[in-house]
Design a protein around this motif. Structure first.
Motif, PDB file in Angstrom:
ATOM      1  N   PRO A  15       0.832  -1.207   0.000  1.00  0.00           N
ATOM      2  CA  PRO A  15       0.000   0.000   0.000  1.00  0.00           C
ATOM      3  C   PRO A  15       0.871   1.263   0.000  1.00  0.00           C
ATOM      4  N   ASN A  16       0.354   2.318  -0.589  1.00  0.00           N
ATOM      5  CA  ASN A  16       1.098   3.576  -0.660  1.00  0.00           C
ATOM      6  C   ASN A  16       1.506   4.096   0.712  1.00  0.00           C
ATOM      7  N   ALA A  17       0.662   3.902   1.717  1.00  0.00           N
ATOM      8  CA  ALA A  17       1.008   4.359   3.069  1.00  0.00           C
ATOM      9  C   ALA A  17       2.250   3.636   3.577  1.00  0.00           C
ATOM     10  N   THR A  18       2.368   2.362   3.274  1.00  0.00           N
ATOM     11  CA  THR A  18       3.542   1.587   3.687  1.00  0.00           C
ATOM     12  C   THR A  18       4.771   2.049   2.910  1.00  0.00           C
ATOM     13  N   LEU A  19       4.617   2.260   1.599  1.00  0.00           N
ATOM     14  CA  LEU A  19       5.742   2.722   0.786  1.00  0.00           C
ATOM     15  C   LEU A  19       6.204   4.110   1.230  1.00  0.00           C
ATOM     16  N   ARG A  20       5.266   4.953   1.605  1.00  0.00           N
ATOM     17  CA  ARG A  20       5.621   6.290   2.111  1.00  0.00           C
ATOM     18  C   ARG A  20       6.444   6.165   3.387  1.00  0.00           C
ATOM     19  N   ARG A  21       6.041   5.268   4.265  1.00  0.00           N
ATOM     20  CA  ARG A  21       6.782   5.066   5.523  1.00  0.00           C
ATOM     21  C   ARG A  21       8.174   4.493   5.240  1.00  0.00           C
ATOM     22  N   ILE A  22       8.264   3.558   4.286  1.00  0.00           N
ATOM     23  CA  ILE A  22       9.554   2.973   3.911  1.00  0.00           C
ATOM     24  C   ILE A  22      10.462   4.064   3.349  1.00  0.00           C
ATOM     25  N   TRP A  23       9.927   4.923   2.479  1.00  0.00           N
ATOM     26  CA  TRP A  23      10.738   6.018   1.928  1.00  0.00           C
ATOM     27  C   TRP A  23      11.250   6.914   3.057  1.00  0.00           C
ATOM     28  N   THR A  24      10.366   7.281   3.970  1.00  0.00           N
ATOM     29  CA  THR A  24      10.736   8.172   5.070  1.00  0.00           C
ATOM     30  C   THR A  24      11.834   7.553   5.930  1.00  0.00           C
ATOM     31  N   LEU A  25      11.723   6.270   6.216  1.00  0.00           N
ATOM     32  CA  LEU A  25      12.760   5.586   6.994  1.00  0.00           C
ATOM     33  C   LEU A  25      14.070   5.496   6.216  1.00  0.00           C
ATOM     34  N   SER A  26      13.987   5.253   4.920  1.00  0.00           N
ATOM     35  CA  SER A  26      15.181   5.020   4.096  1.00  0.00           C
ATOM     36  C   SER A  26      15.960   6.293   3.797  1.00  0.00           C
ATOM     37  N   ASP A  27      15.281   7.405   3.657  1.00  0.00           N
ATOM     38  CA  ASP A  27      15.937   8.671   3.314  1.00  0.00           C
ATOM     39  C   ASP A  27      16.609   9.234   4.569  1.00  0.00           C
ATOM     40  N   LEU A  28      17.764   8.677   4.880  1.00  0.00           N
ATOM     41  CA  LEU A  28      18.442   8.976   6.143  1.00  0.00           C
ATOM     42  C   LEU A  28      18.784  10.454   6.307  1.00  0.00           C
ATOM     43  N   PHE A  69      18.972   3.275  -0.735  1.00  0.00           N
ATOM     44  CA  PHE A  69      18.207   2.413  -1.622  1.00  0.00           C
ATOM     45  C   PHE A  69      18.213   0.973  -1.102  1.00  0.00           C
ATOM     46  N   ALA A  70      19.370   0.518  -0.627  1.00  0.00           N
ATOM     47  CA  ALA A  70      19.468  -0.832  -0.066  1.00  0.00           C
ATOM     48  C   ALA A  70      18.575  -0.967   1.167  1.00  0.00           C
ATOM     49  N   ILE A  71      18.545   0.061   1.987  1.00  0.00           N
ATOM     50  CA  ILE A  71      17.662   0.057   3.164  1.00  0.00           C
ATOM     51  C   ILE A  71      16.208  -0.032   2.710  1.00  0.00           C
ATOM     52  N   CYS A  72      15.869   0.769   1.713  1.00  0.00           N
ATOM     53  CA  CYS A  72      14.512   0.772   1.154  1.00  0.00           C
ATOM     54  C   CYS A  72      14.127  -0.631   0.684  1.00  0.00           C
ATOM     55  N   LYS A  73      14.982  -1.254  -0.105  1.00  0.00           N
ATOM     56  CA  LYS A  73      14.697  -2.586  -0.646  1.00  0.00           C
ATOM     57  C   LYS A  73      14.608  -3.632   0.468  1.00  0.00           C
ATOM     58  N   GLN A  74      15.448  -3.513   1.480  1.00  0.00           N
ATOM     59  CA  GLN A  74      15.403  -4.465   2.595  1.00  0.00           C
ATOM     60  C   GLN A  74      14.112  -4.314   3.393  1.00  0.00           C
ATOM     61  N   LEU A  75      13.669  -3.068   3.591  1.00  0.00           N
ATOM     62  CA  LEU A  75      12.405  -2.839   4.309  1.00  0.00           C
ATOM     63  C   LEU A  75      11.219  -3.385   3.513  1.00  0.00           C
ATOM     64  N   ILE A  76      11.250  -3.222   2.199  1.00  0.00           N
ATOM     65  CA  ILE A  76      10.190  -3.787   1.358  1.00  0.00           C
ATOM     66  C   ILE A  76      10.182  -5.300   1.496  1.00  0.00           C
ATOM     67  N   LYS A  77      11.352  -5.913   1.432  1.00  0.00           N
ATOM     68  CA  LYS A  77      11.452  -7.374   1.579  1.00  0.00           C
ATOM     69  C   LYS A  77      10.930  -7.821   2.941  1.00  0.00           C
ATOM     70  N   MET A  78      11.300  -7.096   3.992  1.00  0.00           N
ATOM     71  CA  MET A  78      10.805  -7.427   5.334  1.00  0.00           C
ATOM     72  C   MET A  78       9.291  -7.408   5.370  1.00  0.00           C
ATOM     73  N   LYS A  79       8.702  -6.345   4.817  1.00  0.00           N
ATOM     74  CA  LYS A  79       7.247  -6.191   4.850  1.00  0.00           C
ATOM     75  C   LYS A  79       6.574  -7.301   4.051  1.00  0.00           C
ATOM     76  N   LEU A  80       7.125  -7.617   2.872  1.00  0.00           N
ATOM     77  CA  LEU A  80       6.557  -8.692   2.055  1.00  0.00           C
ATOM     78  C   LEU A  80       6.680 -10.052   2.736  1.00  0.00           C
ATOM     79  N   HIS A  93       6.950  -9.162   8.181  1.00  0.00           N
ATOM     80  CA  HIS A  93       7.516  -8.529   9.375  1.00  0.00           C
ATOM     81  C   HIS A  93       7.040  -7.093   9.502  1.00  0.00           C
ATOM     82  N   ASP A  94       7.028  -6.588  10.734  1.00  0.00           N
ATOM     83  CA  ASP A  94       6.706  -5.186  10.975  1.00  0.00           C
ATOM     84  C   ASP A  94       7.898  -4.326  10.591  1.00  0.00           C
ATOM     85  N   LEU A  95       7.622  -3.100  10.181  1.00  0.00           N
ATOM     86  CA  LEU A  95       8.691  -2.151   9.919  1.00  0.00           C
ATOM     87  C   LEU A  95       9.232  -1.634  11.250  1.00  0.00           C
ATOM     88  N   PRO A  96      10.528  -1.358  11.314  1.00  0.00           N
ATOM     89  CA  PRO A  96      11.072  -0.812  12.563  1.00  0.00           C
ATOM     90  C   PRO A  96      10.650   0.639  12.749  1.00  0.00           C
TER      91      PRO A  96
END
Length: 153
Positions: free
Chosen positions: A99-112, A123-134, A137-140
């Motif tokens: 969902p876009n809300a999840t992707l928005r949160r992933i972007w916010t976490l990844s853009d250090l 970008f690696a953080i972003c991809k790892q968070l997407i993999k975790m969610k898929l 797992h919960d996002l940190p």
């Protein structure tokens, strides 16, 4: 009156239903954060639950393999500053079907550095968070230090 009801069902209901997955995603994250903050509970100050979420901690405590994502990052055509913008990152992120809300949160976490762009590490953080969610797992709440430090690789 029936015409107004038909119009509402045809236009407003689909719009509201499209928001349900996003709202549900946020509600689950908010609920788990509240449970973790609750004093005196069996789950106080831990990310583990009796239902197998302990694997999330294993992922967050493992070094991030930045080089694993380098080829995909380079294909996106980073600018001279070594970063990609949101337009470049949007399509690969949306391929996850999260969902876009999840992707928005992933972007916010990844853009250090909060510059609206992602370098290779971000970008690696972003991809790892997407993999975790898929993987379910919960996002940190925050990105773990072991993912931020280049020395951890």
């Amino acid at each position: 009156m029936i015409d107004a009801l038909d119009k509402m069902i045809a236009t407003e209901l689909p719009r509201l239903m499209a928001q349900v997955p996003q709202d549900q995603e946020l509600a689950n994250d908010d609920y788990m954060m509240a449970v973790r903050k609750r004093e005196g509970g069996a789950l106080f100050e831990t990310d583990m639950t009796p239902f197998g979420d302990g694997a999330t901690m294993d992922i967050l405590n493992s070094p991030l393999q930045v080089k694993e994502f380098q080829y995909e990052f380079e294909k996106l055509g980073p600018a001279a500053d070594g970063k990609i913008n949101g337009t470049q990152a949007k399509q690969p992120m949306q391929e996850s079907k999260l969902p876009n809300a999840t992707l928005r949160r992933i972007w916010t976490l990844s853009d250090l550095d909060k510059d609206g762009k992602l370098d290779l590490r971000e970008f690696a953080i972003c991809k790892q968070l997407i993999k975790m969610k898929l993987d379910g797992h919960d996002l940190p709440v925050d990105i773990p230090d072991v993912w931020v430090s280049p020395m951890a690789e």
